[in-house]
Enzyme design. Structure first.
Site, mmCIF file in Angstrom:
data_model
loop_
_atom_site.group_PDB
_atom_site.id
_atom_site.type_symbol
_atom_site.label_atom_id
_atom_site.label_comp_id
_atom_site.label_asym_id
_atom_site.label_seq_id
_atom_site.Cartn_x
_atom_site.Cartn_y
_atom_site.Cartn_z
ATOM 1 N N ASP A 186 0.707 -1.415 -0.140
ATOM 2 C CA ASP A 186 -0.521 0.147 0.276
ATOM 3 C C ASP A 186 0.745 1.099 -0.736
ATOM 4 O OD1 ASP A 186 0.330 1.222 3.417
ATOM 5 O OD2 ASP A 186 0.274 -1.267 3.106
ATOM 6 N N ASP B 121 0.881 3.398 2.318
ATOM 7 C CA ASP B 121 0.151 4.502 3.660
ATOM 8 C C ASP B 121 -0.829 5.625 3.056
ATOM 9 O OD1 ASP B 121 1.493 3.866 6.451
ATOM 10 O OD2 ASP B 121 2.235 5.952 6.822
#
Length: 290
Positions: free
Chosen positions: A210, A212
């Site tokens: 991802d 973040d």
């Protein structure tokens, strides 16, 4: 020459390697308590391998409660020479996208609730972690990832946070913009520091799941999306790991970067002042110098 024994510390799926011969789960005790799980040992392409699920099978340990000292001790105790950490992480860089791998070469340690050393009162030691990963082992991981067709980035700074919560938006922006971190995770510290104290070569492969919370187009971290990406990364991680035995070989010389001699001048406590109980606990980790 020393017989090579490669250990992989990773999540579920990474230790499920096709072609692992004589595979066996074994429980090994340590003076630092029980490791995260039993150790899966076997032989892959003629090279001894060991696999340790960092969080335990079923993911029973949070990043804070992982028994890091026991995990590193048990690997040293069974004769491991090279440790590859494989872990999920978030990215602070647009070009380091979910699904990519990063060969980590630096850390910022923001953990605070973990035992970070084998040494302490009764035997004081200071090892250098200026360069916390082994360039030789990292290069092998890079070559294995490239050969497996993985998009991989050579070098990156890993921000280790305590967790288990993900970052606030303010923290994410600070780590990215002010501190210059490239990826963020919760498990490589104090693992890397302990591996250095145990004189083990250590490499960190961060598998991005991802962006973040800093990314304006992705927003907050979504665990469902992380798990989907994580499963794809696990397949890639297995492909990378199975290429490592051929790259590292069945035997190896001393580490040219001194990882296996990290304690040479690190212990400051004189022999007469050392705590016998602590000395007994250090039998595997520091046996070479003690």
């Amino acid at each position: 020459m020393t017989k090579t024994k490669i250990a992989v510390i990773g999540g579920s799926g990474i230790y499920d390697i096709d072609g692992l011969e004589n595979a066996e789960w074994t429980a090994v005790d340590t003076p630092w308590g029980a490791p995260s799980d039993q150790i899966l040992t076997g032989v892959l392409n003629g090279v001894d391998m060991a696999f340790l699920p960092r969080h335990g099978r079923g993911h029973i340990h949070s990043p804070t409660t992982v028994p890091y000292r026991a995990n590193i001790d048990v690997l040293k105790r069974i004769g491991v020479t090279d440790v590859i950490s494989v872990s999920a992480c978030g990215s602070f860089r647009e070009q380091m996208a979910p699904g990519d791998f990063v060969i980590v070469d630096q850390f910022i340690d923001r953990t605070f609730a973990r035992e970070k050393s084998f040494f302490g009162t009764g035997c004081v030691a200071h090892v250098s972690v200026a360069h916390p990963t082994c360039p030789r082992l990292s290069a092998a991981c890079l070559a294995a990832a490239i050969d497996a067709g993985i998009t991989v980035h050579d070098g990156g700074t890993y921000l280790a946070m305590e967790g288990p919560q993900f970052s606030t938006l303010a923290e994410s922006k600070m780590y990215r913009e002010s501190w210059g971190a490239d990826v963020i995770g919760m498990t490589n510290m104090p693992e890397a520091k302990l591996a250095r104290e145990a004189e083990l070569c250590y490499a960190s492969v961060a598998m991005i799941t991802d962006y973040d919370s800093w990314h304006p187009d992705h927003g907050e971290v979504d665990v469902t999306q992380i798990i989907q990406t994580l499963m794809g990364n696990a397949d890639k991680g297995r492909d990378m790991v199975k290429r490592l035995p051929d790259l590292l070989g069945a035997t190896r010389e001393d580490c040219p970067h001194g990882c296996d001699k990290a304690l040479e001048y690190a212990i400051l406590t004189g022999p007469d002042a050392r705590d016998p109980a602590l000395m007994a606990k250090l039998d595997a980790v520091a046996g070479r110098v003690l």
